[in-house]
Design a protein around this motif. Structure first.
Motif, short mmCIF file in Angstrom:
data_model
loop_
_atom_site.label_atom_id
_atom_site.label_comp_id
_atom_site.label_asym_id
_atom_site.label_seq_id
_atom_site.Cartn_x
_atom_site.Cartn_y
_atom_site.Cartn_z
N CYS A 132 -12.32 15.23 45.71
CA CYS A 132 -11.84 16.58 46.05
C CYS A 132 -12.40 17.61 45.06
O CYS A 132 -12.84 18.69 45.46
CB CYS A 132 -10.31 16.61 46.04
SG CYS A 132 -9.60 18.23 46.35
N GLU A 133 -12.38 17.26 43.78
CA GLU A 133 -12.90 18.16 42.75
C GLU A 133 -14.37 18.47 42.98
O GLU A 133 -14.82 19.62 42.84
CB GLU A 133 -12.70 17.54 41.37
CG GLU A 133 -13.13 18.43 40.22
CD GLU A 133 -12.93 17.76 38.88
OE1 GLU A 133 -12.54 18.46 37.93
OE2 GLU A 133 -13.17 16.53 38.79
N ASN A 134 -15.13 17.46 43.38
CA ASN A 134 -16.56 17.66 43.65
C ASN A 134 -16.77 18.52 44.91
O ASN A 134 -17.64 19.39 44.95
CB ASN A 134 -17.25 16.31 43.82
CG ASN A 134 -18.75 16.44 43.99
OD1 ASN A 134 -19.45 16.89 43.11
ND2 ASN A 134 -19.24 16.04 45.16
N ASP A 135 -15.95 18.28 45.93
CA ASP A 135 -16.08 19.04 47.18
C ASP A 135 -15.75 20.52 46.97
O ASP A 135 -16.29 21.38 47.68
CB ASP A 135 -15.15 18.46 48.26
CG ASP A 135 -15.60 17.08 48.73
OD1 ASP A 135 -16.77 16.73 48.47
OD2 ASP A 135 -14.79 16.36 49.34
N MET A 136 -14.88 20.80 46.02
CA MET A 136 -14.49 22.20 45.77
C MET A 136 -15.67 23.07 45.30
O MET A 136 -15.65 24.28 45.45
CB MET A 136 -13.37 22.26 44.72
CG MET A 136 -12.00 21.96 45.27
SD MET A 136 -10.72 22.22 44.03
CE MET A 136 -9.25 21.78 44.98
N LYS A 137 -16.68 22.42 44.74
CA LYS A 137 -17.85 23.17 44.26
C LYS A 137 -18.58 23.85 45.41
O LYS A 137 -19.27 24.85 45.22
CB LYS A 137 -18.82 22.23 43.53
CG LYS A 137 -18.24 21.57 42.29
CD LYS A 137 -19.24 20.58 41.70
CE LYS A 137 -18.65 19.82 40.52
NZ LYS A 137 -19.60 18.79 40.00
N TYR A 138 -18.43 23.30 46.62
CA TYR A 138 -19.21 23.78 47.75
C TYR A 138 -18.32 24.38 48.84
O TYR A 138 -18.78 24.59 49.96
CB TYR A 138 -20.04 22.64 48.34
CG TYR A 138 -20.77 21.82 47.31
CD1 TYR A 138 -21.92 22.32 46.71
CD2 TYR A 138 -20.30 20.57 46.90
CE1 TYR A 138 -22.59 21.58 45.74
CE2 TYR A 138 -20.96 19.84 45.92
CZ TYR A 138 -22.10 20.35 45.35
OH TYR A 138 -22.76 19.62 44.38
N SER A 139 -17.06 24.65 48.52
CA SER A 139 -16.15 25.17 49.54
C SER A 139 -15.37 26.37 49.00
O SER A 139 -15.05 26.45 47.81
CB SER A 139 -15.17 24.06 49.96
OG SER A 139 -14.18 24.58 50.84
N SER A 140 -15.06 27.29 49.91
CA SER A 140 -14.22 28.44 49.55
C SER A 140 -12.75 28.19 49.91
O SER A 140 -11.90 29.03 49.67
CB SER A 140 -14.72 29.69 50.27
OG SER A 140 -14.71 29.50 51.68
N HIS A 141 -12.46 27.03 50.49
CA HIS A 141 -11.10 26.69 50.90
C HIS A 141 -10.50 25.66 49.95
O HIS A 141 -10.21 24.52 50.33
CB HIS A 141 -11.09 26.17 52.34
CG HIS A 141 -11.69 27.11 53.33
ND1 HIS A 141 -11.07 28.28 53.72
CD2 HIS A 141 -12.87 27.09 53.99
CE1 HIS A 141 -11.83 28.92 54.60
NE2 HIS A 141 -12.94 28.22 54.78
#
Length: 532
Positions: A336-345
């Motif tokens: 989740c932490e890694n995915d947050m780098k590429y998401s505005s949600h």
């Protein structure tokens, strides 16, 4: 101009330093025996008294009238050092003076003896920030310093220092200050200032300081400014917001209890308070890492630099969760932490991750399966009798044969809602606890002809998708049929997806469904531009 509380109450004597008795005793013995080293390394986490102790030691070795190896703080040398009028004590911030030229200048100044005192003391703060070239330049001075020079290197990250530097220093490791010592110190300060304060408030401040007395005093200073004359527990909670040690423990308790509703409430609090979601995620990962250490290591105190009270709380909480579950949770949160780098949600990603970790039955990867198997093993160990069945179909048939029920005529969603607990009980007896657990979150039921629509709130999207597998829907259908003796189709839906359309073949049934949801007064159904 306001002076920060930690500066006003900075320790002036060894006896004022809190929680570092092992270090103070050694330093005082060295002064007493005239066995002073030429280089010291003070290491430890922030706010534990490294710089304060270095300054006290610098005054103590130069004091004209020491008492019990303590600086008198009254003689001209002590006063000169405190007021910074004597240049025999030199403080250097290695974070901003970390180049080779800075250390070369230091080497040149070392040649000059002290102007007033007995020793010339160099205090180099955050020494790990020096460049490699600067370390090399410092090494020569540390190897053969003049007799009147004392170096005190302070750092929060001693592992970043070259071995050649470490080997030439006497190392003192500053411990995080115990919660009780932090609270006692704050009480003394509040009494001195005439401030009323609740014990619960001081404890909360102490816990959030994580063993750093300076951090505790900074928080207390902020609380006093916020409340003026009395510090209450509620004020501290409001001022700190929700991302604190207590919040992390509460969040983890709800995760362990699989209380998804309360977890999402805490996430909402997090957003309302305007806290950084990614920063919170980092802290949550660290918290589960600490729980993992408590599970696998006997030397927890040496690995986790926390006050005893927090370590004890971590140990207690770690007993409620398995090592496999901790690793599974850390993996999900890290993704989740890694995915947050590429998401505005960011909030949506956090909520999805939180639901996953609190509901292992939704996790189809290896760790999720291991978690479910571990829970099954615990059931077996506790004496729960598990019957072997060749298939869900056979098992359901056996239940229906062993527990014969009178046929229930299902004519409305209300009757489904009444017998729903009985349907879930059948699944539990059938050892299909994950399915029962997910269906328990169903919000409402709608009959569309001979199809039962099971409706979930939108926050349970994972439940709906997991139950929508054909094999699972077939199993639910057989259990419902077993309980009601009626052949009903099964459909899973979210509230936002629920679309009820009228057809010419089911006008009465459609009206009945609409009237069960909306007041009759506002229902107006049109067909071919004519009111029905």
């Amino acid at each position: 101009m306001h002076k920060a509380l930690y500066r006003v109450y900075r320790p002036l004597k060894f006896g004022d330093v809190v929680g570092q008795e092992h270090i103070i005793k050694t330093l005082k013995n060295q002064i007493d025996n005239n066995n002073i080293a030429h280089a010291y390394l003070f290491s430890g986490s922030r706010g534990t008294g490294k710089t304060s102790t270095a300054k006290i030691f610098a005054r103590a070795v130069n004091c004209l009238e020491p008492h019990d190896m303590e600086p008198c703080n009254e003689c001209k040398v002590c006063k000169g050092i405190i007021s910074e009028n004597i240049m025999d004590i030199i403080e250097i911030d290695a974070a901003s003076n970390n180049g080779v030229d800075d250390i070369r200048e230091l080497r040149e100044n070392v040649k000059y003896p002290p102007s007033v005192g007995k020793y010339k003391v160099y205090i180099i703060d955050e020494v790990h920030m020096l460049s490699q070239g600067a370390f090399n330049a410092l090494l020569k001075t540390l190897e053969e310093p003049p007799s009147y020079i004392i170096f005190i290197l302070a750092t929060t990250e001693p592992h970043k220092l070259p071995p050649t530097i470490l080997s030439r220093c006497q190392r003192f490791d500053f411990k995080r200050v115990k919660l009780c010592d932090i609270v006692d110190r704050m009480k003394v300060i509040c009494e001195d200032m005439g401030i009323k304060v609740e014990d619960r408030a001081l404890n909360l401040i102490g816990k959030n300081s994580e063993g750093a007395l300076r951090d505790a005093l900074s928080i207390l200073d902020q609380c006093i400014s916020y409340t003026c004359d009395e510090v209450k527990y509620e004020d501290v909670v409001e001022l700190l917001g929700t991302v604190n040690t207590e919040f992390l423990f509460n969040m983890t308790d709800y995760i362990i209890d699989q209380n998804t509703k309360m977890i999402l409430n805490l996430v909402n609090d997090l957003v309302v308070w305007g806290k950084d979601i990614k920063h919170f995620l980092d802290e949550l990962i660290d918290h589960f890492r600490n729980l993992m250490i408590c599970k696998v290591s006997k030397e927890v105190d040496e690995i986790l630099a926390f006050p005893d009270e927090i370590i004890q709380s971590l140990k207690s909480q770690s007993e409620r969760i398995s090592t496999n579950d901790i690793m599974r949770i850390i993996n999900i949160l890290s993704i989740c932490e890694n995915d947050m780098k590429y998401s505005s949600h960011q909030r949506v990603l956090l909520e999805i991750a939180i639901i996953k970790i609190s509901q292992p039955m939704l996790d189809d990867n290896k760790d999720g399966i291991l978690s479910r198997l571990e829970k099954l093993e615990k059931q077996i160990a506790s004496g729960v009798k598990l019957e072997s069945t060749s298939s869900k179909s056979n098992s359901t048939e056996k239940i229906s044969k062993e527990d014969k029920k009178v046929s229930i005529k299902i004519q409305s969603s209300d009757k489904i809602k009444k017998i729903w607990p009985e349907i879930l009980d059948y699944m539990k007896k059938d050892k299909n606890i994950p399915t029962a657990a997910m269906l328990k979150e169903a919000e409402e039921f709608v009959l569309e002809g001979k199809t039962l629509v099971i409706v979930f709130d939108d926050i349970y999207k994972f439940h709906k998708e997991a139950l929508s597998k054909e094999s699972t829907k077939e199993y639910i259908k057989k259990v419902v049929s077993s309980v009601t003796n009626q052949d009903l189709g099964i459909k899973l839906s979210l509230k936002s997806e629920l679309m009820i359309t009228d057809t010419s073949n089911h006008k009465d049934e459609g009206l009945e469904i609409l009237e069960s949801i909306f007041p009759k007064e506002i229902i107006q159904i049109k067909h071919s531009d004519k009111d029905i």
